[in-house]
Design a protein around this motif. Sequence first.
Motif, short mmCIF file in Angstrom:
data_model
loop_
_atom_site.label_atom_id
_atom_site.label_comp_id
_atom_site.label_asym_id
_atom_site.label_seq_id
_atom_site.Cartn_x
_atom_site.Cartn_y
_atom_site.Cartn_z
N SER A 413 0.82 -1.22 0.00
CA SER A 413 0.00 0.00 0.00
C SER A 413 0.85 1.26 0.00
CB SER A 413 -0.93 0.00 1.21
OG SER A 413 -1.83 -1.07 1.17
N GLU A 414 1.96 1.21 0.72
CA GLU A 414 2.80 2.40 0.86
C GLU A 414 3.77 2.61 -0.31
OE1 GLU A 414 4.77 1.81 4.56
OE2 GLU A 414 2.99 2.22 5.78
N LYS A 415 4.28 1.51 -0.89
CA LYS A 415 5.36 1.65 -1.86
C LYS A 415 5.00 1.26 -3.29
CE LYS A 415 9.16 1.25 1.43
NZ LYS A 415 10.55 0.75 1.63
N LEU A 416 4.00 0.39 -3.45
CA LEU A 416 3.69 -0.09 -4.79
C LEU A 416 2.27 0.27 -5.23
CD1 LEU A 416 5.27 -3.68 -4.61
CD2 LEU A 416 6.18 -1.71 -5.83
N ASN A 417 1.65 1.18 -4.51
CA ASN A 417 0.23 1.47 -4.79
C ASN A 417 0.01 2.05 -6.18
OD1 ASN A 417 1.60 3.85 -3.74
ND2 ASN A 417 -0.40 4.86 -3.71
N LYS A 418 1.04 2.64 -6.81
CA LYS A 418 0.89 3.18 -8.16
C LYS A 418 0.86 2.10 -9.22
CE LYS A 418 4.42 5.97 -8.23
NZ LYS A 418 5.36 7.01 -8.73
N TYR A 419 1.33 0.91 -8.85
CA TYR A 419 1.52 -0.12 -9.87
C TYR A 419 0.64 -1.36 -9.70
CZ TYR A 419 5.78 2.69 -9.91
OH TYR A 419 6.66 3.74 -9.93
N ILE A 420 0.16 -1.62 -8.48
CA ILE A 420 -0.56 -2.86 -8.25
C ILE A 420 -1.89 -2.64 -7.53
CG2 ILE A 420 1.62 -4.13 -8.09
CD1 ILE A 420 1.11 -4.42 -5.09
N ARG A 421 -2.74 -3.62 -7.66
CA ARG A 421 -3.98 -3.70 -6.89
C ARG A 421 -4.01 -5.09 -6.25
NH1 ARG A 421 -3.50 0.72 -7.60
NH2 ARG A 421 -4.86 2.30 -8.53
N PHE A 422 -4.54 -5.18 -5.04
CA PHE A 422 -4.58 -6.46 -4.34
C PHE A 422 -5.65 -6.43 -3.26
CE2 PHE A 422 -1.89 -3.82 -1.76
CZ PHE A 422 -2.19 -4.17 -0.46
N THR A 423 -6.02 -7.59 -2.80
CA THR A 423 -6.91 -7.74 -1.65
C THR A 423 -6.23 -8.63 -0.63
OG1 THR A 423 -8.89 -7.54 -3.05
CG2 THR A 423 -9.18 -8.56 -0.88
N SER A 424 -6.21 -8.19 0.61
CA SER A 424 -5.59 -8.99 1.66
C SER A 424 -6.36 -10.30 1.81
CB SER A 424 -5.59 -8.23 2.98
OG SER A 424 -4.96 -8.99 3.99
N PRO A 425 -5.71 -11.45 1.62
CA PRO A 425 -6.42 -12.74 1.63
C PRO A 425 -6.82 -13.15 3.05
CG PRO A 425 -4.07 -13.12 1.44
CD PRO A 425 -4.26 -11.63 1.37
N PRO A 426 -7.94 -13.86 3.21
CA PRO A 426 -8.36 -14.32 4.54
C PRO A 426 -7.53 -15.49 5.05
CG PRO A 426 -9.86 -15.13 2.88
CD PRO A 426 -8.92 -14.20 2.18
N LYS A 490 13.44 -0.92 -7.59
CA LYS A 490 14.63 -0.70 -8.43
C LYS A 490 14.41 -1.29 -9.83
CE LYS A 490 18.18 -0.49 -4.81
NZ LYS A 490 19.44 -1.09 -4.30
N GLY A 491 13.79 -2.47 -9.88
CA GLY A 491 13.51 -3.07 -11.17
C GLY A 491 12.54 -2.21 -11.97
N LEU A 492 11.52 -1.67 -11.31
CA LEU A 492 10.57 -0.79 -11.99
C LEU A 492 11.25 0.47 -12.50
CD1 LEU A 492 7.58 -1.19 -9.49
CD2 LEU A 492 7.52 -1.80 -11.92
N ALA A 493 12.16 1.00 -11.69
CA ALA A 493 12.89 2.20 -12.12
C ALA A 493 13.71 1.93 -13.36
CB ALA A 493 13.78 2.69 -10.98
N ASP A 494 14.31 0.75 -13.45
CA ASP A 494 15.08 0.39 -14.64
C ASP A 494 14.22 0.37 -15.89
OD1 ASP A 494 17.29 0.17 -13.04
OD2 ASP A 494 17.39 -2.03 -13.08
N LEU A 495 12.91 0.06 -15.70
CA LEU A 495 12.00 0.01 -16.83
C LEU A 495 11.36 1.38 -17.11
CD1 LEU A 495 10.12 -3.38 -16.19
CD2 LEU A 495 12.15 -2.97 -17.59
N GLY A 496 11.76 2.38 -16.33
CA GLY A 496 11.25 3.74 -16.57
C GLY A 496 10.04 4.10 -15.73
N PHE A 497 9.72 3.29 -14.71
CA PHE A 497 8.58 3.60 -13.83
C PHE A 497 9.11 4.13 -12.51
CE2 PHE A 497 7.14 0.33 -16.76
CZ PHE A 497 5.92 0.84 -17.17
N HIS A 498 8.76 5.34 -12.19
CA HIS A 498 9.29 5.99 -10.98
C HIS A 498 8.14 6.44 -10.07
CE1 HIS A 498 13.33 6.09 -12.72
NE2 HIS A 498 12.74 6.48 -13.86
#
Length: 498
Positions: A413-426, A490-498
Amino acid sequence: MSSPASITLSSYIDFDRSSDKQLYLQIADCLANAIQGGRIPNGTKLLGSRQLSAELGVHRQTVVAAYQELEAQGWIETFPNRGSFVVAPHTATYSKISSNTSSRSSAVYAPHAGFNFKQSNILDNPWSISTSAYSLDDGIPDLRLTQIKQLSRFYSANLKRKSNQKKMERYNSEGSEYFKEQLSQYLHLTRGLQISPENVLVTRSTEMSLYIISKVMLSEGDIILVGSLSYFAVNMVLQASGARIMTVSVDDNGLDTDAIRNLCEKHRIRMIYVTPHHHYPTTVTWSAQRRFELLQLAKQFGFAIVEDDYDYEFRYDRKPTLPIASADGDGMVIYIGTFGKTLAPGFRTGFIVAPKDLMLEMRKYLGIIDRQGDLTMELALGEMIADGEIQRYAKKSLKIYEQRREHITRLFSEKLNKYIRFTSPPGGLAIWTTWTPEINLSKLAEACEKHGLHIPRHLLYQRHDISGMRIGFGRMNEEEMTTCVNLLLKGLADLGFH
């Protein structure tokens, strides 16, 4: 006889102190190869242990042990007050295999079979191996949480118990009746299965369970339904039987039962494989309505349901959802799972629950592929159930896994919220994440590899209509999870996603 001074033994010996193989065995292997190759003639007197140890720079007892090994293999003979002599002819046709390539024979084993055999890419190894410092997985328990001392205590006690020794002298593919009794009671209490030991078959793994089921249930060309996103290893086992796999769409309630009905009306369906507790890979828990509808469809169209409850032990909402098998009164469900998943890998075992008549046939195949069984392990596991050790350990580890789930969802939620969506599993030990379609997940994996994070290809699900990744969190502590997320960035940054 040759003089020991005329034979420089050290020139034939090449060893590696960093090798896992004991030093004396390396020395013995080198000398055995030299004797076999005729470089040390028959009748040669070998250097004394003190002299050779000085030449090699090793302890004298290492040389003594090497000579004893050579004598045990029949290469030399030692006489009191005279020394050790080569007694094997140089034409000997046998030798202990050496791990040192420099001392091996130059002969090359045939690279190709001289006959035809079946080849298939269906069973090609789907798992990738990497030397990266960190690696993601699809939801594996943490071995570091295992209480090895307690496990070894139960195992050791059963191994030493005299009453068990006679049982271990016989082949016993039927397994331990005691364990099956305890396991059937455990499954009754925790999962609502109204079964007896006669309904239980103990296997080594889920894959072995499915292999046995496929041998009994499937013929060439039979149609099997699986989710459009499903467990790749299961698909491999089922396809290897010659069956034809058809897929069914998956939504937030599980497999689409309307789509299943449509397929049943057009084709003769033999079997459907499902993971309703936490669908693999999306972790969705099937709704009660979908479970009921699937069972009704099985009765109507006569297909078998193989229900894989691969992570029933990991539930965080304290609201257990009972398996479809618990409501099956017509013998339509074959229930499989892994017992002891919270334990060390060697202490886990697979199982099948099925009607008695089907079980009789499956036992025949188990008797062929696993005739010996593992009676000691099963007895130990049975005692762990009876003593409540399994339940206590599962409860303790579950708290840790729940904390780890909370930590990784917070990181997402804090670091990847721009790139992913998820639901906390039960429940379970993995999270299903859907990624921005612009991100090529294969290229992301390549970029992360350069930074020391391995993302196995079987975690990636990317096509025109979906971009997803199953990420396990059970095997990582909080520090390791934080590091992995930072490496993903870091991998995302290498692909141009910041």
